[in-house]
Design a protein around this motif. Structure first.
Motif, PDB file in Angstrom:
ATOM      1  N   PRO A 134      20.821  75.308  80.208  1.00 38.06           N
ATOM      2  CA  PRO A 134      21.610  74.234  80.839  1.00 38.06           C
ATOM      3  C   PRO A 134      21.500  72.898  80.098  1.00 38.06           C
ATOM      4  O   PRO A 134      22.511  72.198  79.922  1.00 38.06           O
ATOM      5  CB  PRO A 134      21.004  74.137  82.245  1.00 38.06           C
ATOM      6  N   LEU A 135      20.288  72.541  79.655  1.00 37.48           N
ATOM      7  CA  LEU A 135      20.115  71.296  78.906  1.00 37.48           C
ATOM      8  C   LEU A 135      20.806  71.382  77.552  1.00 37.48           C
ATOM      9  O   LEU A 135      21.427  70.403  77.091  1.00 37.48           O
ATOM     10  CB  LEU A 135      18.629  71.004  78.709  1.00 37.48           C
ATOM     11  N   ALA A 136      20.716  72.536  76.910  1.00 41.04           N
ATOM     12  CA  ALA A 136      21.346  72.709  75.599  1.00 41.04           C
ATOM     13  C   ALA A 136      22.861  72.597  75.700  1.00 41.04           C
ATOM     14  O   ALA A 136      23.516  71.976  74.846  1.00 41.04           O
ATOM     15  CB  ALA A 136      20.948  74.064  75.007  1.00 41.04           C
ATOM     16  N   GLU A 137      23.456  73.180  76.745  1.00 34.49           N
ATOM     17  CA  GLU A 137      24.910  73.101  76.933  1.00 34.49           C
ATOM     18  C   GLU A 137      25.346  71.663  77.196  1.00 34.49           C
ATOM     19  O   GLU A 137      26.362  71.197  76.646  1.00 34.49           O
ATOM     20  CB  GLU A 137      25.333  73.989  78.099  1.00 34.49           C
ATOM     21  N   GLU A 138      24.591  70.962  78.009  1.00 30.84           N
ATOM     22  CA  GLU A 138      24.930  69.572  78.324  1.00 30.84           C
ATOM     23  C   GLU A 138      24.931  68.708  77.066  1.00 30.84           C
ATOM     24  O   GLU A 138      25.823  67.878  76.869  1.00 30.84           O
ATOM     25  CB  GLU A 138      23.928  69.019  79.346  1.00 30.84           C
ATOM     26  N   TYR A 139      23.946  68.924  76.210  1.00 33.86           N
ATOM     27  CA  TYR A 139      23.829  68.150  74.969  1.00 33.86           C
ATOM     28  C   TYR A 139      24.916  68.546  73.965  1.00 33.86           C
ATOM     29  O   TYR A 139      25.581  67.704  73.363  1.00 33.86           O
ATOM     30  CB  TYR A 139      22.445  68.384  74.373  1.00 33.86           C
ATOM     31  N   ALA A 140      25.124  69.857  73.790  1.00 35.79           N
ATOM     32  CA  ALA A 140      26.020  70.346  72.740  1.00 35.79           C
ATOM     33  C   ALA A 140      27.484  70.037  73.020  1.00 35.79           C
ATOM     34  O   ALA A 140      28.260  69.786  72.091  1.00 35.79           O
ATOM     35  CB  ALA A 140      25.826  71.851  72.559  1.00 35.79           C
ATOM     36  N   LYS A 141      27.893  70.070  74.282  1.00 38.44           N
ATOM     37  CA  LYS A 141      29.300  69.799  74.610  1.00 38.44           C
ATOM     38  C   LYS A 141      29.730  68.421  74.131  1.00 38.44           C
ATOM     39  O   LYS A 141      30.890  68.215  73.744  1.00 38.44           O
ATOM     40  CB  LYS A 141      29.523  69.909  76.129  1.00 38.44           C
ATOM     41  N   ILE A 142      28.811  67.486  74.144  1.00 34.52           N
ATOM     42  CA  ILE A 142      29.133  66.122  73.711  1.00 34.52           C
ATOM     43  C   ILE A 142      29.070  66.001  72.187  1.00 34.52           C
ATOM     44  O   ILE A 142      30.008  65.469  71.564  1.00 34.52           O
ATOM     45  CB  ILE A 142      28.165  65.105  74.355  1.00 34.52           C
ATOM     46  N   ILE A 143      28.000  66.505  71.567  1.00 31.55           N
ATOM     47  CA  ILE A 143      27.873  66.291  70.117  1.00 31.55           C
ATOM     48  C   ILE A 143      28.958  67.022  69.333  1.00 31.55           C
ATOM     49  O   ILE A 143      29.315  66.601  68.221  1.00 31.55           O
ATOM     50  CB  ILE A 143      26.477  66.693  69.589  1.00 31.55           C
ATOM     51  N   LEU A 144      29.526  68.090  69.886  1.00 31.65           N
ATOM     52  CA  LEU A 144      30.623  68.775  69.198  1.00 31.65           C
ATOM     53  C   LEU A 144      31.838  67.863  69.038  1.00 31.65           C
ATOM     54  O   LEU A 144      32.596  67.993  68.065  1.00 31.65           O
ATOM     55  CB  LEU A 144      31.014  70.043  69.953  1.00 31.65           C
ATOM     56  N   LEU A 145      32.036  66.940  69.972  1.00 29.75           N
ATOM     57  CA  LEU A 145      33.166  66.021  69.877  1.00 29.75           C
ATOM     58  C   LEU A 145      33.053  65.103  68.657  1.00 29.75           C
ATOM     59  O   LEU A 145      34.067  64.601  68.156  1.00 29.75           O
ATOM     60  CB  LEU A 145      33.263  65.172  71.149  1.00 29.75           C
ATOM     61  N   GLY A 146      31.825  64.886  68.196  1.00 24.25           N
ATOM     62  CA  GLY A 146      31.630  64.013  67.045  1.00 24.25           C
ATOM     63  C   GLY A 146      31.630  64.733  65.708  1.00 24.25           C
ATOM     64  O   GLY A 146      31.518  64.093  64.653  1.00 24.25           O
ATOM     65  N   MET A 147      31.773  66.069  65.701  1.00 26.57           N
ATOM     66  CA  MET A 147      31.680  66.826  64.450  1.00 26.57           C
ATOM     67  C   MET A 147      32.749  66.445  63.415  1.00 26.57           C
ATOM     68  O   MET A 147      32.447  66.357  62.223  1.00 26.57           O
ATOM     69  CB  MET A 147      31.717  68.333  64.733  1.00 26.57           C
ATOM     70  N   PRO A 148      34.027  66.224  63.812  1.00 20.78           N
ATOM     71  CA  PRO A 148      35.003  65.793  62.799  1.00 20.78           C
ATOM     72  C   PRO A 148      34.602  64.480  62.128  1.00 20.78           C
ATOM     73  O   PRO A 148      34.771  64.318  60.905  1.00 20.78           O
ATOM     74  CB  PRO A 148      36.299  65.637  63.596  1.00 20.78           C
ATOM     75  N   PHE A 149      34.054  63.543  62.896  1.00 21.24           N
ATOM     76  CA  PHE A 149      33.610  62.271  62.326  1.00 21.24           C
ATOM     77  C   PHE A 149      32.432  62.471  61.374  1.00 21.24           C
ATOM     78  O   PHE A 149      32.356  61.847  60.313  1.00 21.24           O
ATOM     79  CB  PHE A 149      33.214  61.288  63.439  1.00 21.24           C
ATOM     80  N   LEU A 150      31.504  63.372  61.763  1.00 25.84           N
ATOM     81  CA  LEU A 150      30.330  63.626  60.942  1.00 25.84           C
ATOM     82  C   LEU A 150      30.719  64.257  59.604  1.00 25.84           C
ATOM     83  O   LEU A 150      30.194  63.882  58.548  1.00 25.84           O
ATOM     84  CB  LEU A 150      29.356  64.545  61.696  1.00 25.84           C
ATOM     85  N   ILE A 151      31.645  65.219  59.625  1.00 20.21           N
ATOM     86  CA  ILE A 151      32.090  65.871  58.397  1.00 20.21           C
ATOM     87  C   ILE A 151      32.775  64.872  57.476  1.00 20.21           C
ATOM     88  O   ILE A 151      32.486  64.801  56.271  1.00 20.21           O
ATOM     89  CB  ILE A 151      33.032  67.044  58.728  1.00 20.21           C
ATOM     90  N   LEU A 152      33.692  64.072  58.016  1.00 14.21           N
ATOM     91  CA  LEU A 152      34.425  63.101  57.189  1.00 14.21           C
ATOM     92  C   LEU A 152      33.499  62.020  56.642  1.00 14.21           C
ATOM     93  O   LEU A 152      33.598  61.635  55.469  1.00 14.21           O
ATOM     94  CB  LEU A 152      35.558  62.477  58.000  1.00 14.21           C
ATOM     95  N   THR A 153      32.600  61.532  57.460  1.00 20.28           N
ATOM     96  CA  THR A 153      31.694  60.473  57.002  1.00 20.28           C
ATOM     97  C   THR A 153      30.797  60.962  55.878  1.00 20.28           C
ATOM     98  O   THR A 153      30.655  60.299  54.842  1.00 20.28           O
ATOM     99  CB  THR A 153      30.820  59.963  58.173  1.00 20.28           C
ATOM    100  N   VAL A 195      19.806  64.084  78.445  1.00 18.66           N
ATOM    101  CA  VAL A 195      20.324  64.599  77.179  1.00 18.66           C
ATOM    102  C   VAL A 195      21.793  64.233  76.984  1.00 18.66           C
ATOM    103  O   VAL A 195      22.263  64.094  75.845  1.00 18.66           O
ATOM    104  CB  VAL A 195      20.148  66.136  77.094  1.00 18.66           C
ATOM    105  N   PHE A 196      22.531  64.046  78.089  1.00 26.73           N
ATOM    106  CA  PHE A 196      23.918  63.593  77.976  1.00 26.73           C
ATOM    107  C   PHE A 196      23.971  62.211  77.317  1.00 26.73           C
ATOM    108  O   PHE A 196      24.806  61.956  76.444  1.00 26.73           O
ATOM    109  CB  PHE A 196      24.565  63.539  79.365  1.00 26.73           C
ATOM    110  N   GLY A 197      23.082  61.319  77.722  1.00 23.32           N
ATOM    111  CA  GLY A 197      23.049  59.981  77.139  1.00 23.32           C
ATOM    112  C   GLY A 197      22.685  60.004  75.662  1.00 23.32           C
ATOM    113  O   GLY A 197      23.255  59.261  74.854  1.00 23.32           O
ATOM    114  N   ALA A 198      21.730  60.866  75.296  1.00 24.25           N
ATOM    115  CA  ALA A 198      21.345  60.978  73.884  1.00 24.25           C
ATOM    116  C   ALA A 198      22.512  61.465  73.046  1.00 24.25           C
ATOM    117  O   ALA A 198      22.757  60.963  71.934  1.00 24.25           O
ATOM    118  CB  ALA A 198      20.161  61.932  73.739  1.00 24.25           C
ATOM    119  N   ALA A 199      23.244  62.450  73.551  1.00 30.27           N
ATOM    120  CA  ALA A 199      24.395  62.979  72.821  1.00 30.27           C
ATOM    121  C   ALA A 199      25.502  61.935  72.706  1.00 30.27           C
ATOM    122  O   ALA A 199      26.143  61.792  71.655  1.00 30.27           O
ATOM    123  CB  ALA A 199      24.920  64.229  73.512  1.00 30.27           C
TER     124      ALA A 199
END
Length: 460
Positions: A134-153, A195-199
């Motif tokens: 449950p904690l992993a899903e909460e964290y990962a759902k948010i950080i996936l939204l930033g993956m396009p920015f991370l790849i481009l940067t 973990v939501f806030g960290a993500a």
């Protein structure tokens, strides 16, 4: 406008001065970039506990896959960019930049969508237990939204560095990471978002870094981008993918190793006094701590890449050898410091990541000392792999990239625990590091002999 080789500092400036100018900003950028995960790990450990550390550990493969894509496209584009600048062909170099950016954008969006759709089964494959999921899903759902920015940067940062502006590349990463560090405690401790806030803090920092990297597209020093540079060229793009393959495969292999490692730790941990969650949490701490050392080594390698690539393209092989050997010397100094810290003061390092019971600390210390025992030489494999990529020999770079992770470490992770149990999982890394080091030295020695022979033939 043509770029004259003899007016480019890469062709004549002192190698030590060049490496300092390129590597120090790269090291800073990589260190700051690694803080995204380190800071999350520390604040989550303090605010959520060691199960939070385990959650970020099982989501970490999502980040390593993302970085593999960024390396495939960023290093591939930057390596060819440097070589064509060395050959005095700025228009071809500009086309490579435009196509690279298009590929990064498409890859980032596809990865984000696929990750969100298949998140839960992916986390289970990555080694998540039912308590951690449950904690992993909460964290990962948010950080996936930033993956396009991370790849481009990350991808554009390689191009900025190859353009001769490592300080701006560094700034792109530093600003985002500092913002993440500021927001983490606010979101976790003040707003109690866990973990939501960290993500959320992570992707806000990534977005700001992306905006700064995007701004540079109108400020390249050696080329001028126009709309024709963004016309896709299949042949050029296949060559770019080939050039970035060794770095990408190495990162993918790291992801695969992480999956095998996590599952081995939970399986053999269940058979030990530590249980399945303590080894998983300890692994996250050790891997994130080692990421600091690796970020410095990667920064040195990235700083050397444009120097090596440009001078190889210009046929100045003596300068190619000088740059590589100086990078190795820097690596040895940094690795020696890391070895002393990991072996002699692991306790204070582990305590930074939050509280845990005595078994948690006991296993974490054992993990750090054993798993990282060969850090003194394991950076040489990474530098050697990137050396071959920089001179256009991506196949050799790929082979070296695979040695440590695929040919040695994964088989050892499967075989040694059969004899030594949970300790065998930890022992696999230093054994693999030693074999990879020996093979890397052999490959580079043979290449240096060839370059020396070509230099002798050209001057005779």
């Amino acid at each position: 406008m043509m770029i004259l080789t003899n007016k480019n500092p890469l062709a004549y400036e002192n190698i030590s001065k060049l490496l300092k100018g390129f590597a120090i900003p790269s090291i800073t950028a990589m260190l700051v970039s690694s803080l995204y995960n380190i800071v999350d790990q520390i604040f989550i450990g303090q605010g959520v506990g060691y199960l939070g550390n385990a959650a970020t550990n099982v989501t970490f493969p999502l980040v390593t896959i993302c970085l593999a894509i960024a390396l495939l496209l960023g290093i591939g584009s930057a390596s060819r960019f440097s070589i064509f600048l060395g050959k005095e062909d700025p228009q071809r170099a500009a086309n490579l930049v435009g196509n690279g950016i298009l590929l990064m954008t498409a890859a980032g969006l596809i990865y984000m969508i696929v990750g969100e759709i298949f998140l839960t089964p992916m986390l289970r494959i990555f080694g998540s237990t039912e308590e951690v999921l449950p904690l992993a899903e909460e964290y990962a759902k948010i950080i996936l939204l930033g993956m396009p920015f991370l790849i481009l940067t990350n991808g554009i940062s390689h191009l900025i560095r190859a353009d001769g502006n490592p300080k701006y590349s560094m700034m792109c990463m530093v600003v985002g990471a500092v913002l993440n560090t500021i927001l983490d405690p606010i979101f976790i401790f003040t707003f109690h978002w866990g973990v939501f806030g960290a993500a959320l803090a992570t992707i806000i920092g990534q977005f700001v870094s992306f905006i700064l990297a995007l701004r540079y597209l109108w400020h390249f020093r050696t080329i001028q981008l126009n709309k024709f540079c963004f016309k896709l060229n299949l042949r050029d793009n296949l060559r770019t993918l080939y050039m970035g393959t060794s770095n990408c495969i190495n990162q993918v292999a790291i992801t695969f190793v992480q999956i095998v490692l996590n599952n081995s730790l939970t399986y053999y941990g269940t058979l030990s006094i530590y249980g399945k969650d303590i080894p998983l949490a300890a692994c996250g701490i050790v891997m994130k701590t080692n990421a600091i050392l690796l970020s410095i080594i990667v920064g040195i390698s990235q700083g050397a890449q444009p120097i090596i690539g440009f001078n190889f393209g210009a046929g100045q092989y003596d300068r190619v050898r000088q740059a590589f050997l100086l990078a190795i010397k820097w690596n040895m100094v940094v690795s020696a410091i890391g070895f002393c810290l990991f072996q002699f003061i692991p306790g204070p390092i582990i305590s930074l990541y939050g509280d845990g019971d005595p078994l948690y600390y006991e296993f974490s210390i054992l993990f750090m000392r054993t798993f990282l025992f060969m850090v003194l030489v394991n950076g040489i494999q990474l530098l050697s792999s990137n050396f071959f990529t920089a001179i256009g020999k991506a196949l050799k770079g790929l082979l070296l990239a695979l040695t440590r992770q695929v040919f040695f470490l994964i088989p050892l992770l499967l075989l040694l625990p059969l004899r030594f149990g949970l300790f065998g999982v930890l022992l696999a890394a230093p054994v693999a590091d030693f074999f990879a080091f020996v093979l890397s030295v052999a490959f580079v020695y043979k290449e240096f002999k060839r370059l020396k022979a070509e230099t002798t033939t050209a001057t005779s």
